[in-house]
Design an enzyme around this catalytic site. Structure first.
Site, PDB file in Angstrom:
ATOM      1  N   ASP A 254      81.852 145.189  70.988  1.00  0.00           N
ATOM      2  CA  ASP A 254      80.731 145.660  70.165  1.00  0.00           C
ATOM      3  C   ASP A 254      79.614 144.629  69.988  1.00  0.00           C
ATOM      4  OD1 ASP A 254      82.745 144.311  68.778  1.00  0.00           O
ATOM      5  OD2 ASP A 254      82.322 145.284  66.869  1.00  0.00           O
TER       6      ASP A 254
ATOM      7  N   GLU B 218      85.202 144.836  66.785  1.00  0.00           N
ATOM      8  CA  GLU B 218      85.677 143.553  66.248  1.00  0.00           C
ATOM      9  C   GLU B 218      84.818 143.125  65.059  1.00  0.00           C
ATOM     10  OE1 GLU B 218      86.290 139.710  65.138  1.00  0.00           O
ATOM     11  OE2 GLU B 218      84.410 140.162  66.152  1.00  0.00           O
TER      12      GLU B 218
HETATM   13 NI    NI Z   1      82.268 137.787  67.944  1.00  0.00          NI
END
Ligand code: NI
Length: 407
Positions: free
Chosen positions: A113, A171
């Protein structure tokens, strides 16, 4: 730098297999013919890897929305002949490379991401997605993992065991009311079938020079917990304090006393951070505030300290609010645990890291109080995350040099 990293990852994955087969850490030696083939494959794929990285950088996607990113990864892994699973934990992709010879399974995890930041760079491959940018380097993490898949798929006749390539969404954190990230990947069985014996990851690190890598044996990153605290007093006219309970004065006292938990109640050699990053209260200059809300985070490197802090916090909050006749609500949410690098695994992988980077390019780093949800994978199987230097030569470091110790 890029290619050295792919070499390192490839060598690491091969080393991890030897390690998982039970070879002692100091006896893991990679076949020189195999590393030569790895070098050749890297050269062949260099241009494509740069192209992939630039494409990913131009097309960043936010957490749990990595649809086009997932498509690119899945099609690349399939074209290499890997067994590919899509829609793992939402937009995640998992590729399994089966070596020709039987053996254990090791994994590399790359996060997918980007962040909600407007890119201000002017180079031709800047973000095409307004307000979204690969500012945390996950484009590089994905490309290095894909590069390793490209290289290792060509030497699979020499691989004893399987390599699992885990591409993880979200994440950076989850959109409200959504599940995802490493936790959901684990829940959906990413470490099973075949079972993963060791897992491995990297994060780009702007304080370290390009071409170097930072490592820590044991804890590398901290736990990250969040809290929301509301102090409820009683509103009154600013000139008649005796008729109210001033939530702002109370909040000031609570904030100062919360800091004494770290300075007075925790062993000074155990790192701990308590930060209140947001505070809001009151309505007008001449009204005594009825309510103050604050939000913050707690970071530790030790589970005992981690469990102790919320209890101490509540004692402080309860004591102060009670003494003023106020009330409060306190919500403390545990997030990711501290990230632990398995010392035997680190020991086994350092020679591969050193040979890929060149001598004296390895830097022992102190634990960092930031957090990473790779820690959840590291709780389940032996893991190693290292920091990859990406600071351009000549640029000033953004962090004090004392953070780092020379190896
Ligand atoms: Ni990172």
């Amino acid at each position: 730098m890029f290619c050295r990293m792919v070499k390192f990852i490839s060598c690491c994955l091969l080393t991890l297999i030897s390690f998982s087969l039970g070879t002692a850490a100091d006896q893991v030696i990679l076949d020189s013919k195999l590393t030569q083939s790895v070098d050749q494959e890297i050269e062949k794929n260099r241009a494509e890897m740069i192209k992939i990285r630039r494409f990913l950088h131009m097309n960043p996607e936010l957490s749990n929305r990595e649809l086009e990113t997932a498509k690119l990864i899945a099609s690349k892994l399939s074209s290499l002949g890997l067994e590919v699973k899509t829609r793992v934990a939402g937009t995640g992709v998992v590729g399994l490379l089966r070596g020709t010879l039987p053996g254990p399974t090791v994994a590399i995890r790359a996060d997918m991401d980007a962040l909600p930041i407007q890119e201000l760079n002017t180079f031709p491959y800047r973000s095409l997605n307004p307000g979204v940018m690969h500012a945390c380097g996950h484009d590089l993490h994905m490309t290095i993992a894909l590069g390793a898949a490209m290289v290792l798929s060509k030497v699979k006749d020499n691989i004893r065991g399987q390599v699992k390539f885990i591409f993880q969404p979200a994440e950076e954190g989850l959109p409200p009311d959504e599940e995802g990230g490493a936790a959901l990947m684990i829940k959906e069985g990413v470490l099973e079938n075949p079972p993963v014996r060791a897992v491995f990851a990297l994060h780009v690190w702007p304080e370290l020079e390009t071409g170097t890598a930072g490592y820590a044996s044991g804890y590398l990153m901290a736990s990250s917990d969040n809290f929301i605290l509301t102090i409820k007093g009683k509103g009154a006219h600013a000139a008649r304090p005796q008729e109210g309970i001033d939530a702002i004065v109370l909040a000031a006292e609570v904030i100062n006393n919360l800091q004494t938990i770290i300075s007075r109640s925790i062993d000074p050699v155990e790192p701990a951070v308590l930060t209140i990053g947001k505070i809001q209260g009151g309505t007008k200059a001449n009204i005594i505030a009825e309510k103050v809300e604050m939000e913050g985070t707690v970071r530790t490197l030790n589970d005992t300290v981690r469990d102790k802090i919320p209890v101490l916090m509540e004692n402080v909050i309860k004591g102060i609010t009670k003494s003023y006749g106020a009330s409060y609500s306190f919500r403390y949410e545990k997030g990711t645990p501290p990230l632990y690098n398995h010392p035997d695994l680190v020991q086994a992988l350092l020679p591969a890291l050193e040979s890929a980077l060149g001598p004296e390019r390895l830097v022992a780093v102190k634990p960092q109080m930031v957090a990473e949800d790779f820690a959840l994978l590291a709780e389940k199987v032996p893991a190693f995350m290292f920091l990859l230097g990406v600071k351009s030569p000549g640029l000033a470091s953004t962090a004090p040099q004392s953070l780092f110790q020379s190896r």
